[in-house]
Design a protein around this motif. Sequence first.
Motif, PDB file in Angstrom:
ATOM      1  N   GLY A 254      -8.111 -10.611   4.777  1.00 55.45           N
ATOM      2  CA  GLY A 254      -8.918  -9.639   4.248  1.00 55.45           C
ATOM      3  C   GLY A 254      -9.571 -10.094   3.161  1.00 55.45           C
TER       4      GLY A 254
ATOM      5  N   ILE B  29      -7.842  -4.729  13.566  1.00 54.72           N
ATOM      6  CA  ILE B  29      -7.322  -6.179  13.837  1.00 54.72           C
ATOM      7  C   ILE B  29      -6.030  -5.916  14.476  1.00 54.72           C
ATOM      8  CG2 ILE B  29      -6.551  -8.313  12.439  1.00 54.72           C
ATOM      9  CD1 ILE B  29      -9.622  -7.676  12.593  1.00 54.72           C
TER      10      ILE B  29
ATOM     11  N   MET C  72       1.423 -14.171   6.001  1.00 57.79           N
ATOM     12  CA  MET C  72       2.154 -13.338   7.035  1.00 57.79           C
ATOM     13  C   MET C  72       2.415 -14.250   8.078  1.00 57.79           C
ATOM     14  SD  MET C  72       0.602 -10.381   9.838  1.00 57.79           S
ATOM     15  CE  MET C  72       0.431  -9.116   8.490  1.00 57.79           C
TER      16      MET C  72
ATOM     17  N   LEU D 256      -9.965  -2.607  -0.092  1.00 56.08           N
ATOM     18  CA  LEU D 256      -8.884  -1.684  -0.353  1.00 56.08           C
ATOM     19  C   LEU D 256      -7.451  -2.679  -0.209  1.00 56.08           C
ATOM     20  CD1 LEU D 256      -8.593   1.786   1.268  1.00 56.08           C
ATOM     21  CD2 LEU D 256      -6.850   0.130   1.599  1.00 56.08           C
ATOM     22  N   SER D 257      -6.397  -2.165  -0.969  1.00 61.26           N
ATOM     23  CA  SER D 257      -4.953  -2.615  -0.716  1.00 61.26           C
ATOM     24  C   SER D 257      -4.232  -1.927  -1.841  1.00 61.26           C
ATOM     25  CB  SER D 257      -5.035  -4.299  -0.644  1.00 61.26           C
ATOM     26  OG  SER D 257      -4.699  -4.695  -1.950  1.00 61.26           O
ATOM     27  N   ARG D 258      -2.958  -2.186  -1.768  1.00 63.74           N
ATOM     28  CA  ARG D 258      -2.042  -1.610  -2.695  1.00 63.74           C
ATOM     29  C   ARG D 258      -2.131  -2.481  -4.135  1.00 63.74           C
ATOM     30  NH1 ARG D 258       3.250  -2.084   0.457  1.00 63.74           N
ATOM     31  NH2 ARG D 258       2.156  -3.874   0.814  1.00 63.74           N
ATOM     32  N   ASN D 259      -2.439  -3.822  -4.090  1.00 64.46           N
ATOM     33  CA  ASN D 259      -2.130  -4.538  -5.352  1.00 64.46           C
ATOM     34  C   ASN D 259      -3.501  -4.626  -6.170  1.00 64.46           C
ATOM     35  OD1 ASN D 259      -1.964  -6.763  -7.072  1.00 64.46           O
ATOM     36  ND2 ASN D 259      -0.312  -7.700  -5.849  1.00 64.46           N
TER      37      ASN D 259
ATOM     38  N   TYR E 177       6.457  -5.002  15.189  1.00 63.66           N
ATOM     39  CA  TYR E 177       5.001  -5.383  14.933  1.00 63.66           C
ATOM     40  C   TYR E 177       4.192  -5.649  16.082  1.00 63.66           C
ATOM     41  CZ  TYR E 177       1.423  -8.577  13.567  1.00 63.66           C
ATOM     42  OH  TYR E 177       0.132  -9.199  13.309  1.00 63.66           O
TER      43      TYR E 177
ATOM     44  N   GLY F 229      -6.670  -4.265   3.347  1.00 63.12           N
ATOM     45  CA  GLY F 229      -5.791  -5.651   3.257  1.00 63.12           C
ATOM     46  C   GLY F 229      -6.443  -6.738   2.706  1.00 63.12           C
TER      47      GLY F 229
ATOM     48  N   SER G 111      -3.250  -8.136  17.474  1.00 63.11           N
ATOM     49  CA  SER G 111      -2.738  -9.550  17.395  1.00 63.11           C
ATOM     50  C   SER G 111      -2.438  -9.675  19.048  1.00 63.11           C
ATOM     51  CB  SER G 111      -1.253  -9.065  16.876  1.00 63.11           C
ATOM     52  OG  SER G 111      -0.454 -10.493  17.325  1.00 63.11           O
TER      53      SER G 111
ATOM     54  N   ASN H 297      -7.968  -4.211   8.623  1.00 64.54           N
ATOM     55  CA  ASN H 297      -7.400  -5.519   8.623  1.00 64.54           C
ATOM     56  C   ASN H 297      -5.878  -5.379   8.028  1.00 64.54           C
ATOM     57  OD1 ASN H 297      -7.218  -8.717   8.179  1.00 64.54           O
ATOM     58  ND2 ASN H 297      -7.067  -7.617   6.206  1.00 64.54           N
TER      59      ASN H 297
ATOM     60  N   ASP I  94      -2.575   2.734  -1.028  1.00 69.54           N
ATOM     61  CA  ASP I  94      -1.589   2.734  -0.111  1.00 69.54           C
ATOM     62  C   ASP I  94      -1.693   3.568   1.220  1.00 69.54           C
ATOM     63  OD1 ASP I  94       1.072   2.461   1.018  1.00 69.54           O
ATOM     64  OD2 ASP I  94       2.291   2.523  -0.883  1.00 69.54           O
TER      65      ASP I  94
ATOM     66  N   VAL J 244       0.441   3.858   3.528  1.00 69.88           N
ATOM     67  CA  VAL J 244       1.583   4.644   3.829  1.00 69.88           C
ATOM     68  C   VAL J 244       1.690   6.048   3.091  1.00 69.88           C
ATOM     69  CG1 VAL J 244       4.098   4.832   3.885  1.00 69.88           C
ATOM     70  CG2 VAL J 244       2.908   2.659   4.337  1.00 69.88           C
TER      71      VAL J 244
ATOM     72  N   LEU K  50      -5.756 -11.245  17.285  1.00 63.83           N
ATOM     73  CA  LEU K  50      -5.623 -12.618  16.700  1.00 63.83           C
ATOM     74  C   LEU K  50      -4.703 -13.452  17.116  1.00 63.83           C
ATOM     75  CD1 LEU K  50      -6.881 -11.816  12.976  1.00 63.83           C
ATOM     76  CD2 LEU K  50      -8.239 -11.862  14.949  1.00 63.83           C
ATOM     77  N   GLY K  51      -4.965 -14.513  17.462  1.00 67.66           N
ATOM     78  CA  GLY K  51      -4.069 -15.602  17.599  1.00 67.66           C
ATOM     79  C   GLY K  51      -3.377 -15.992  16.031  1.00 67.66           C
TER      80      GLY K  51
ATOM     81  N   VAL L 188       1.817   1.657   8.560  1.00 63.05           N
ATOM     82  CA  VAL L 188       0.671   0.862   7.965  1.00 63.05           C
ATOM     83  C   VAL L 188      -0.339   0.655   9.236  1.00 63.05           C
ATOM     84  CG1 VAL L 188       0.109  -1.330   7.118  1.00 63.05           C
ATOM     85  CG2 VAL L 188       2.259  -0.145   6.283  1.00 63.05           C
TER      86      VAL L 188
END
Length: 234
Positions: free
Chosen positions: A17, A135, A190, A35-38, A153, A11, A137, A85, A60, A62, A183-184, A108
């Motif tokens: 990330g 990570i 996001m 690492l991420s898709r973009n 989520y 992420g 929540s 993350n 990806d 997924v 995480l808070g 994911v």
Amino acid sequence: MGKQKIIIVTGASRGIGYDTVLELAKNPDNQIFALSRNKAKLEALQKMCANNNVQIIPFDLVTFEEDKLIRAVKGISSIDALINNAGLLINEPFDGLSIKSWRTIFEVNLFGVVQLVQTLLPQLSTAERAHIVNIGSMGGVQGSSKFPGLSAYSASKAAIANLTECLAEELKDKNISVNCLALGAIQTEMLAEAFPGYEAPVTSRAMAAYLAEFALNGHQFHNGKIIPVAVSTP
Ligand SMILES: NC(=O)c1ccc[n+]([C@@H]2O[C@H](COP(=O)([O-])OP(=O)(O)OC[C@H]3O[C@@H](n4cnc5c(N)ncnc54)[C@H](OP(=O)(O)O)[C@@H]3O)[C@@H](O)[C@H]2O)c1
């Protein structure tokens, strides 16, 4: 020069990330795989890091092309820290939240982590003592405040918290520690999607500094723990 540390951050294209890679890359002893898709965003991040110690893995979680990942990490003999993350949040009332969205969120936030850990186990178990940081929540913590629109989520984050406890037990003999930071609110894109208009008291950069330090050293003090990192609700 200190001891080289190899760290994988998922992420990494934006938010926490992205800032965590920037933070870790300040130390030339760290070798980071982002690492991420973009791909374009990862390349831009790589350019921001002056120590030339960031490699990118467009990937990806997924579709999870395992062979591609294995090729990307082929040259690495051991991984000191894996920061799971990457995350997906879809803000939708329960009665309209399709099963497809439920599945994608779990793909994911849970299965991506499962597959990544399984694929990287050989390199994680040869580190001096590897640290997997999941990570989570606050929404995934039992008894915490819950918010409409975030059922899938939050459920996925509860699952990653539980998985953390299970893996800590199962991987301890492989010299791997596993912790979850619940995480808070942190100011990122996001968060803006989950709580439009809300301003979080913690910046992404501040969170990243905490996370980078925790990934490298937190396992001296914690294993199998779900640690709330929150100063506000949400
Ligand atoms: N911000 C908060 O207030 C908050 C609170 C609690 C927990 N968290 C958790 O903290 C983590 C980071 O949050 P953030 O706010 O920085 O989120 P963000 O800005 O939305 O970033 C999410 C990252 O996950 C990556 N990602 C999403 N789907 C992916 C996929 N299929 N394969 C690979 N990568 C994927 C995205 O990259 P690509 O789109 O390039 O793939 C992006 O880099 C998440 O796990 C989140 O659930 C955040």
